[in-house]
Scaffold this motif. Structure first.
Motif: not given
Length: 81
Positions: A16-26, A28-34
């Motif tokens: 889930i964390a990896g998908l969030g970071f990948a969504g940010n890069v690919l 432009g999602w606004n995913f922030d783990l913190f």
């Protein structure tokens, strides 16, 4: 069997964390783990895994409840009295 379940849970967390970071890069999602209260996950996750492995023991359940309350403190305004 219980060890296998905890391995699956850890794997899902990392996926889930990896998908969030990948969504940010690919995309432009606004995913922030913190997020506010992110540090409470260091209490909640080990207690949750302990409850899955060993059942609902007093320490793990108490730690889980305290962790969830500390997390909710950032999102819900508690009024006592």
């Amino acid at each position: 069997m219980r060890n296998k379940i905890s391995n699956i849970l850890w794997g899902l967390i990392f996926i889930i964390a990896g998908l969030g970071f990948a969504g940010n890069v690919l995309f432009g999602w606004n995913f922030d783990l913190f997020f506010p209260g992110w540090w409470t996950l260091f209490i909640i996750i080990p207690c949750f895994i302990s409850m899955i492995r060993n059942g609902f023991g007093f320490g793990a359940t108490l730690g889980f409840i305290i962790g969830v309350l500390l997390l909710l403190r950032n999102y819900v305004e508690f009024s006592i009295g």
